[in-house]
Design a protein around this motif. Sequence first.
Motif, PDB file in Angstrom:
ATOM      1  N   ALA A   1      26.607  58.930  47.379  1.00 26.88           N
ATOM      2  CA  ALA A   1      25.797  59.412  48.496  1.00 26.88           C
ATOM      3  C   ALA A   1      24.329  59.093  48.274  1.00 26.88           C
ATOM      4  O   ALA A   1      23.606  58.692  49.199  1.00 26.88           O
ATOM      5  N   ALA A   2      23.872  59.252  47.029  1.00 23.67           N
ATOM      6  CA  ALA A   2      22.472  58.923  46.714  1.00 23.67           C
ATOM      7  C   ALA A   2      22.201  57.442  46.932  1.00 23.67           C
ATOM      8  O   ALA A   2      21.152  57.053  47.468  1.00 23.67           O
ATOM      9  N   LEU A   3      23.147  56.586  46.540  1.00 25.36           N
ATOM     10  CA  LEU A   3      22.945  55.145  46.642  1.00 25.36           C
ATOM     11  C   LEU A   3      23.017  54.659  48.094  1.00 25.36           C
ATOM     12  O   LEU A   3      22.453  53.620  48.427  1.00 25.36           O
ATOM     13  N   LYS A   4      23.674  55.408  48.970  1.00 22.58           N
ATOM     14  CA  LYS A   4      23.665  55.041  50.386  1.00 22.58           C
ATOM     15  C   LYS A   4      22.266  55.206  50.971  1.00 22.58           C
ATOM     16  O   LYS A   4      21.874  54.482  51.894  1.00 22.58           O
ATOM     17  N   ILE A   5      21.524  56.139  50.431  1.00 22.85           N
ATOM     18  CA  ILE A   5      20.155  56.369  50.904  1.00 22.85           C
ATOM     19  C   ILE A   5      19.183  55.442  50.177  1.00 22.85           C
ATOM     20  O   ILE A   5      18.289  54.853  50.795  1.00 22.85           O
ATOM     21  N   LYS A   6      19.376  55.302  48.865  1.00 22.73           N
ATOM     22  CA  LYS A   6      18.441  54.504  48.057  1.00 22.73           C
ATOM     23  C   LYS A   6      19.268  53.564  47.172  1.00 22.73           C
ATOM     24  O   LYS A   6      19.656  53.913  46.059  1.00 22.73           O
ATOM     25  N   HIS A   7      19.555  52.369  47.686  1.00 19.01           N
ATOM     26  CA  HIS A   7      20.490  51.468  47.026  1.00 19.01           C
ATOM     27  C   HIS A   7      19.959  50.924  45.699  1.00 19.01           C
ATOM     28  O   HIS A   7      20.721  50.429  44.873  1.00 19.01           O
ATOM     29  N   ASP A   8      18.632  50.988  45.499  1.00 18.36           N
ATOM     30  CA  ASP A   8      18.051  50.410  44.293  1.00 18.36           C
ATOM     31  C   ASP A   8      17.747  51.479  43.225  1.00 18.36           C
ATOM     32  O   ASP A   8      16.910  51.267  42.354  1.00 18.36           O
ATOM     33  N   HIS A   9      18.433  52.598  43.266  1.00 22.02           N
ATOM     34  CA  HIS A   9      18.219  53.687  42.307  1.00 22.02           C
ATOM     35  C   HIS A   9      18.973  53.322  41.011  1.00 22.02           C
ATOM     36  O   HIS A   9      20.176  53.546  40.869  1.00 22.02           O
ATOM     37  N   ALA A  10      18.266  52.762  40.043  1.00 18.22           N
ATOM     38  CA  ALA A  10      18.892  52.252  38.822  1.00 18.22           C
ATOM     39  C   ALA A  10      19.624  53.347  38.049  1.00 18.22           C
ATOM     40  O   ALA A  10      20.737  53.142  37.547  1.00 18.22           O
ATOM     41  N   GLN A  11      19.003  54.527  37.956  1.00 18.49           N
ATOM     42  CA  GLN A  11      19.635  55.621  37.214  1.00 18.49           C
ATOM     43  C   GLN A  11      20.929  56.068  37.893  1.00 18.49           C
ATOM     44  O   GLN A  11      21.907  56.417  37.222  1.00 18.49           O
ATOM     45  N   ALA A  12      20.952  56.051  39.213  1.00 14.46           N
ATOM     46  CA  ALA A  12      22.175  56.436  39.923  1.00 14.46           C
ATOM     47  C   ALA A  12      23.293  55.434  39.632  1.00 14.46           C
ATOM     48  O   ALA A  12      24.450  55.821  39.412  1.00 14.46           O
ATOM     49  N   HIS A  13      22.963  54.132  39.634  1.00 11.68           N
ATOM     50  CA  HIS A  13      23.966  53.119  39.268  1.00 11.68           C
ATOM     51  C   HIS A  13      24.449  53.356  37.840  1.00 11.68           C
ATOM     52  O   HIS A  13      25.650  53.235  37.556  1.00 11.68           O
ATOM     53  N   TYR A  14      23.541  53.693  36.944  1.00 12.93           N
ATOM     54  CA  TYR A  14      23.898  53.906  35.539  1.00 12.93           C
ATOM     55  C   TYR A  14      24.864  55.078  35.393  1.00 12.93           C
ATOM     56  O   TYR A  14      25.925  54.955  34.741  1.00 12.93           O
TER      57      TYR A  14
ATOM     58  N   GLN B   1      25.755  70.966  47.968  1.00 14.62           N
ATOM     59  CA  GLN B   1      25.232  69.696  48.462  1.00 14.62           C
ATOM     60  C   GLN B   1      23.718  69.816  48.666  1.00 14.62           C
ATOM     61  O   GLN B   1      23.250  70.716  49.369  1.00 14.62           O
ATOM     62  N   PRO B   2      22.917  68.934  48.035  1.00 11.92           N
ATOM     63  CA  PRO B   2      21.457  69.021  48.152  1.00 11.92           C
ATOM     64  C   PRO B   2      20.996  68.831  49.588  1.00 11.92           C
ATOM     65  O   PRO B   2      21.642  68.156  50.396  1.00 11.92           O
ATOM     66  N   GLU B   3      19.887  69.453  49.880  1.00 11.25           N
ATOM     67  CA  GLU B   3      19.298  69.333  51.205  1.00 11.25           C
ATOM     68  C   GLU B   3      18.098  68.401  51.147  1.00 11.25           C
ATOM     69  O   GLU B   3      17.570  68.093  50.090  1.00 11.25           O
ATOM     70  N   GLY B   4      17.640  67.979  52.308  1.00  9.24           N
ATOM     71  CA  GLY B   4      16.464  67.134  52.376  1.00  9.24           C
ATOM     72  C   GLY B   4      16.791  65.824  53.039  1.00  9.24           C
ATOM     73  O   GLY B   4      17.889  65.597  53.516  1.00  9.24           O
ATOM     74  N   SER B   5      15.803  64.932  53.122  1.00  8.32           N
ATOM     75  CA  SER B   5      16.016  63.648  53.776  1.00  8.32           C
ATOM     76  C   SER B   5      15.259  62.572  53.029  1.00  8.32           C
ATOM     77  O   SER B   5      14.350  62.853  52.244  1.00  8.32           O
ATOM     78  N   GLY B   6      15.671  61.303  53.206  1.00  5.27           N
ATOM     79  CA  GLY B   6      14.996  60.183  52.622  1.00  5.27           C
ATOM     80  C   GLY B   6      15.064  60.188  51.112  1.00  5.27           C
ATOM     81  O   GLY B   6      16.064  60.556  50.494  1.00  5.27           O
ATOM     82  N   SER B   7      13.935  59.779  50.484  1.00  2.00           N
ATOM     83  CA  SER B   7      13.886  59.660  49.028  1.00  2.00           C
ATOM     84  C   SER B   7      14.144  60.983  48.342  1.00  2.00           C
ATOM     85  O   SER B   7      14.800  61.042  47.296  1.00  2.00           O
ATOM     86  N   ALA B   8      13.650  62.057  48.927  1.00  2.61           N
ATOM     87  CA  ALA B   8      13.860  63.373  48.312  1.00  2.61           C
ATOM     88  C   ALA B   8      15.344  63.726  48.308  1.00  2.61           C
ATOM     89  O   ALA B   8      15.883  64.239  47.318  1.00  2.61           O
ATOM     90  N   ALA B   9      16.025  63.441  49.395  1.00  2.48           N
ATOM     91  CA  ALA B   9      17.459  63.716  49.455  1.00  2.48           C
ATOM     92  C   ALA B   9      18.214  62.864  48.439  1.00  2.48           C
ATOM     93  O   ALA B   9      19.147  63.339  47.762  1.00  2.48           O
ATOM     94  N   ALA B  10      17.823  61.592  48.328  1.00  2.00           N
ATOM     95  CA  ALA B  10      18.468  60.709  47.365  1.00  2.00           C
ATOM     96  C   ALA B  10      18.288  61.241  45.953  1.00  2.00           C
ATOM     97  O   ALA B  10      19.228  61.232  45.139  1.00  2.00           O
TER      98      ALA B  10
END
Length: 529
Positions: free
Chosen positions: A64-77, A30-39
């Motif tokens: 999990a990434a989208l809970k932090i950054k809901h507008d991450h287009a690549q994650a949705h893809y 599980q990646p570490e970090g917070s905010g955008s970096a964690a996402a």
Amino acid sequence: MNWPDWFSRFRPARGAGRAPEASSDATAKQPEGSGSAAAENLFEAGRAACVAGDFDTAVRYLNAALKIKHDHAQAHYYLGLSHLNQNLPEDAADCFLLAMHFRPDFPEALHQLGLVARRRRDYGEAAAYFEKAIALAPEFAHAHNNLGYTLFIDLGEPERGAAHIEAALRLRPQDPDIRCNYCMVLAHRGLLDAELALCDDLLAAHPDLHEARLNRALAALKLGRFAEGWPDYEARKCAYGTYVARDFGFPEWRGEPLAGRSILVYAEQGLGDQIMFASCLPDLLQHAGRCIVECSSQLEKLFRRSFPTITVRAGEQTNRDSSWISGLGAIDYQVAIGSLPLHFRSDLSRFPHHRGYLRTDSERCAYWREQLEALGAGPKIGISWRGGAVSTRRELRSIPLEQWLPLVSQASCHFVSLQYSDNGEESGRFTREYGVPVHHWQHAIDDFDETAALIAGLDLVVSVQTAVAHLSGALGKPTWVLIPAVPEWRYLQTGDTMPWYPSVQLFRQQQDGWIPVIMRIVQRLSMRP
């Protein structure tokens, strides 16, 4: 209703819906970090898991990434790709739409939306998505390839489809899927030698490319090279198409001696194919101790009467319930009906010169002879003018009834509709508009055994490429078939006869349009005694 040359031979690019290759470790912690970096770290882990085929893990990381950054287009893809590979196409479509919402210039997402639309058979929507992807990325080879495939196969626009497949080939000349689809273009243009050479080249590099092997089979069969074509024709069982894999639990028959043995012949493809391949059943009976044949319910009565020493059972190819076999005793082998020619039709000399191998109900034949005689003096001619669906080249296999006017206006003849898709409205409208009667009996259309009895009472059948032509030929009835410039493999590339049915004559289209073919038939009809 026959299995077409190309429907099972060509498919969108293999691996469509998979993520592109990447070297990330899908088993990362599980990646570490917070905010955008964690996402971003979660996204990278999810993407790597998707690429590695661990889609459950990918879904967890990407959500999990989208809970932090809901507008991450690549994650949705990549979440969409994961859902697609989990056989959740509608969830995948939602993800691709969100990817487009947050990144409007996302051709890959549009492409995947097109593939999902094709999956649910919304071909117009699929083509629109592929076109939008190409507008954003003109050098997107797989979007060109899949648009070409959709236009060619599903929407009946072969020339537009060919242009996009050729564009894909220019962009990626060595891609095996694009080259395989290009076989479709060569076949459509009648360049069979070039198609065979391309298939040989593809199979030398990719021996398991089943579509290429099936391409090669159908090209060889169309050229009458049966000994070459039938072994490759077995590739239909692995290629995308109308063949439905069946396993009744018995060994597949591959030519072993059948003396004292029993064999189950199971149905495949359309009515016309089942009728055509049934011509091999008498050959099989000469070798087998006992034969059980599964066929379409529409053919059950006809096959039982025609092959009285065979046990005939109706069955649907998509029905996985094979409990009906339990009461039939021991069975030693199973074989698809389309595999019989491999053993019995290796060259032209092995096609029997029969006078018809299907038998009609004598009482129903007498009934239909009375109905036909009541029409008055003159030849009674059955016609069928439309065949197949869009996906089976309906536009090439069909002729508007209005274009038949020079034929059906022959005053000395009586014309009868054998069109299974006509409920009387089309022929009735034609009669009202042109004052030329085309007789229609709905109960003869609704029951295939009844259609056979009606055909038996006719003097001649004139038909496009459709099951009616097979039925009439198998009954030994004089049959004239109108063949498009790009024929189905069953009708061969050249010649005015076909080996399956000695009573059939072929009238081939020499140029665009059907009127010249109709006029040749009118002339031939005037020469009949």
